[in-house]
Design an enzyme around this catalytic site. Structure first.
Site, PDB file in Angstrom:
ATOM      1  N   HIS A 124       1.052 -29.740 -11.361  1.00 52.19           N
ATOM      2  CA  HIS A 124       0.704 -29.245 -12.696  1.00 52.19           C
ATOM      3  C   HIS A 124      -0.422 -30.081 -13.289  1.00 52.19           C
ATOM      4  CE1 HIS A 124       1.684 -28.927 -17.163  1.00 52.19           C
ATOM      5  NE2 HIS A 124       1.483 -27.674 -16.812  1.00 52.19           N
ATOM      6  N   GLU A 168      -2.905 -27.035  -9.308  1.00 56.69           N
ATOM      7  CA  GLU A 168      -3.260 -26.127 -10.395  1.00 56.69           C
ATOM      8  C   GLU A 168      -4.613 -26.440 -11.045  1.00 56.69           C
ATOM      9  OE1 GLU A 168      -1.453 -26.578 -14.222  1.00 56.69           O
ATOM     10  OE2 GLU A 168      -1.248 -24.420 -14.492  1.00 56.69           O
ATOM     11  N   ASP A 228      -6.473 -25.110 -14.596  1.00 53.01           N
ATOM     12  CA  ASP A 228      -6.627 -24.287 -15.797  1.00 53.01           C
ATOM     13  C   ASP A 228      -8.125 -24.112 -16.028  1.00 53.01           C
ATOM     14  OD1 ASP A 228      -3.870 -24.035 -16.594  1.00 53.01           O
ATOM     15  OD2 ASP A 228      -3.935 -26.149 -17.147  1.00 53.01           O
ATOM     16  N   HIS A 286      -7.195 -27.800 -19.732  1.00 50.04           N
ATOM     17  CA  HIS A 286      -6.013 -27.042 -20.140  1.00 50.04           C
ATOM     18  C   HIS A 286      -6.230 -26.190 -21.374  1.00 50.04           C
ATOM     19  CE1 HIS A 286      -2.055 -26.393 -22.107  1.00 50.04           C
ATOM     20  NE2 HIS A 286      -1.757 -26.019 -20.895  1.00 50.04           N
ATOM     21  N   GLU A 323      -5.551 -20.808 -13.224  1.00 48.86           N
ATOM     22  CA  GLU A 323      -5.082 -20.019 -14.365  1.00 48.86           C
ATOM     23  C   GLU A 323      -6.252 -19.575 -15.231  1.00 48.86           C
ATOM     24  OE1 GLU A 323      -2.140 -21.830 -16.991  1.00 48.86           O
ATOM     25  OE2 GLU A 323      -2.498 -20.300 -18.522  1.00 48.86           O
TER      26      GLU A 323
HETATM   27 CA    CA Z   1      -1.571 -23.928 -16.610  1.00 48.77          CA
END
Ligand code: CA
Length: 324
Positions: free
Chosen positions: A31, A58, A60, A73, A164
């Site tokens: 994360h 991950e 973002d 993020h 994401e």
């Molecule tokens: Ca995320």
């Protein structure tokens, strides 16, 4: 005959009808990188997560003024960088500094810190990496893909990316189509369908449907769920998504009890959806005595298929050693 890890990984990721029997069937998603140890979304944090053998890392994504996806993020710069110091005049009327108001060249000049509250300047996790220490930078999505693909080549591992799409309507209001830009980059780097080690996630159901239908993406898609979205949405998600991403808090509250399973996960599995929950934190597990108890609840009691964690090392280790 040796079966490459990628084949094993893909076979469990996409064989929805097969029961999940082995612990290795469950995936650990780093994360924002190994964000429990180093400032989130820095290359250093990603390299550390890679070394810890997270299955996916991950990213973002938020666009810069010149349309470059930055790995960060929030749509704001002022809770992880020194933007206020370097560009004091560039805040909007709400006092915030938006990624989309800065060119990539400007963003590159910023220093990145452990996450802090933009008003109090206090770190969100005071026991993590010291605030305002050492030198870290933001980077482009492409840079991170190249690092992970490069590490896959040099190490022989097959670690995936888990990008994401952040705030698609915000981007649209600013005149930018973030999904189109991200899908093009993914395609340029060889991520086009479910055989590729990429899972694309978004909170906005309209946008994720658009990615599947209008933009014809064949990627593995995860529909993130905002707290407190309910099980009634799952039928709709199953039409276009391959997985859901609820918060672990949501699953704790939705469950009938710690040891009694959970309706959202069971229903998702019935619909052929995987469930990847966020966020497993060693230093934040209010409903459980220990981090291990939280992992037990998530991965075994309610049978998650994957989890986003700030601590990939102990999560990977837990799954490896767990007797269940
Ligand atoms: Ca995320």
């Amino acid at each position: 005959m040796f079966k490459p890890f990628s084949i094993l990984l893909l076979s469990f990721l996409f064989s929805c009808q097969m029961p999940l029997e082995k612990v290795s069937d469950k995936i650990v998603i780093a994360h924002r990188g190994a964000s429990g140890y180093l400032p989130e979304h820095t290359m250093e944090s990603k390299a550390m997560a890679y070394g810890m053998n997270a299955h996916f890392i991950e990213q973002d994504l938020v666009l810069s003024k010149d349309g470059i996806p930055i790995v960060i993020h929030d749509i704001y710069l002022d809770e992880v960088t020194n933007v206020q110091e370097l560009f004091p005049d560039m805040s909007r009327s709400d006092g915030r500094y938006y990624v989309i108001d800065f060119t990539y060249e400007q963003i590159k000049t910023l220093s990145v810190f452990e996450r802090f509250d933009h008003k109090t300047k206090k770190p969100v996790f005071p026991d993590r990496f010291p605030y305002n220490q050492s030198t870290f930078k933001l980077h482009r999505f492409q840079d991170e893909i190249e690092m992970i693909q490069g590490l896959n080549k040099s190490s022989g591992k097959t670690i995936g990316i888990y990008p994401e799409i952040k705030a698609p309507s915000f981007h649209r209001n600013e005149g930018k189509d973030i999904s189109k830009i991200v899908l093009q980059i993914l395609s340029d780097y060889g991520y086009t369908d479910q055989e590729d080690l990429c899972i694309l996630q978004c909170f906005d159901p309209t946008e994720l449907q658009r990615i599947r239908k209008d933009l014809s993406s064949e990627l593995f898609l995860t529909q993130l769920m905002e707290f407190p979205a309910g099980a009634e949405d799952l039928d709709n998600y199953a039409v276009y998504a391959n997985a859901i991403g609820p918060s672990i808090q949501q699953l704790i509250l939705a469950g009938t009890g710690k040891k009694e399973g959970n309706k959202i996960v069971d229903k998702a599995h019935e619909l052929g959806l995987k469930v990847h929950a966020y966020t497993f934190r060693k230093d934040e597990h209010p409903n459980f005595e220990s981090y291990e108890d939280l992992l037990q609840f998530g991965f075994y009691d309610i049978n998650l298929d994957g989890g986003f964690t700030d601590f990939p090392d102990i999560t990977v280790q837990y799954l490896k050693e767990s007797p269940q």
